[in-house]
Scaffold this motif. Sequence first.
Motif, mmCIF file in Angstrom:
data_model
loop_
_atom_site.group_PDB
_atom_site.id
_atom_site.type_symbol
_atom_site.label_atom_id
_atom_site.label_comp_id
_atom_site.label_asym_id
_atom_site.label_seq_id
_atom_site.Cartn_x
_atom_site.Cartn_y
_atom_site.Cartn_z
ATOM 1 N N ARG A 52 0.818 -1.215 0.000
ATOM 2 C CA ARG A 52 0.000 0.000 0.000
ATOM 3 C C ARG A 52 0.854 1.268 0.000
ATOM 4 O O ARG A 52 0.483 2.273 0.602
ATOM 5 N N LEU A 71 -5.855 0.910 5.749
ATOM 6 C CA LEU A 71 -7.245 0.459 5.698
ATOM 7 C C LEU A 71 -7.931 0.942 6.965
ATOM 8 O O LEU A 71 -7.457 0.677 8.073
ATOM 9 N N ALA A 75 -12.370 0.825 4.194
ATOM 10 C CA ALA A 75 -12.102 1.735 3.073
ATOM 11 C C ALA A 75 -10.602 1.931 2.937
ATOM 12 O O ALA A 75 -9.836 1.743 3.890
ATOM 13 N N ALA A 76 -10.179 2.316 1.738
ATOM 14 C CA ALA A 76 -8.785 2.664 1.492
ATOM 15 C C ALA A 76 -8.594 4.105 1.955
ATOM 16 O O ALA A 76 -9.152 5.036 1.364
ATOM 17 N N ASP A 101 -7.548 4.335 -6.418
ATOM 18 C CA ASP A 101 -8.934 3.984 -6.718
ATOM 19 C C ASP A 101 -9.007 2.636 -7.435
ATOM 20 O O ASP A 101 -9.815 1.764 -7.074
ATOM 21 N N ALA A 104 -8.118 -0.105 -5.002
ATOM 22 C CA ALA A 104 -9.227 -0.342 -4.073
ATOM 23 C C ALA A 104 -10.335 -1.146 -4.752
ATOM 24 O O ALA A 104 -10.926 -2.042 -4.137
ATOM 25 N N GLN A 107 -9.455 -4.676 -4.793
ATOM 26 C CA GLN A 107 -9.550 -5.257 -3.453
ATOM 27 C C GLN A 107 -10.997 -5.402 -2.989
ATOM 28 O O GLN A 107 -11.250 -5.942 -1.918
ATOM 29 N N LEU A 109 -12.909 -2.853 -2.198
ATOM 30 C CA LEU A 109 -13.191 -1.807 -1.218
ATOM 31 C C LEU A 109 -14.157 -0.795 -1.827
ATOM 32 O O LEU A 109 -14.029 -0.435 -2.993
ATOM 33 N N LEU A 112 -12.710 5.501 -0.935
ATOM 34 C CA LEU A 112 -11.457 6.116 -0.519
ATOM 35 C C LEU A 112 -11.816 7.172 0.516
ATOM 36 O O LEU A 112 -12.821 7.884 0.369
ATOM 37 N N VAL A 168 -15.436 4.329 -4.724
ATOM 38 C CA VAL A 168 -14.487 3.777 -5.676
ATOM 39 C C VAL A 168 -15.191 3.650 -7.024
ATOM 40 O O VAL A 168 -16.369 3.260 -7.076
#
Length: 171
Positions: A52, A71, A75-76, A101, A104, A107, A109, A112, A168
């Motif tokens: 990350r 994290l 959320a990122a 973005d 994320a 992932q 997620l 952001l 995202v």
Amino acid sequence: MTIRAARQDELELLRTLESAAGVLFRSIGMTDIAEHPPPPLQLFEQARQAGRLWVTVDADDHPTGFVLVTLVDGAAHIEQISVHPDHQGQGLGRRMIGHVDAWAAEQGLPALTLSTFRSVPWNGPYYARLGFQELSPQKLTSGLTDLLAAETAFGLDPAERIFMRRSVAGQ
């Protein structure tokens, strides 16, 4: 401009880059922020190991900016994003946010998040132009509330801090 994962041998350079980027705060009277030491090397290393921490690099593969993500409550969270003054105004920050973005989204997620200064032109207003929306205090997650408490304990004025969120892409 290329974005790639940061390497371990670049971490101290990223701390130097962060200090250089902070100089802009001096020009608007925020000397304490300009002189604040960069994040500890351990934070960079933890983010790098977790996949990350990304850098923008020039044609010689020399870092010109970085983004460090944690994290927070699913959320990122963009913990830190900095561009060296010699490379500011070229869209590197926007591109790094786009990279985060996309990461994320991969992932799974949904969003952001970030915290920033409300009135600094290259902070709150900039992120709003990138689609981030300010979160009211009632919409802060427990993790973001904890971050606000840590920022306040550090000496940042909570009235000048805002938390922002954007969905995202594709979520």
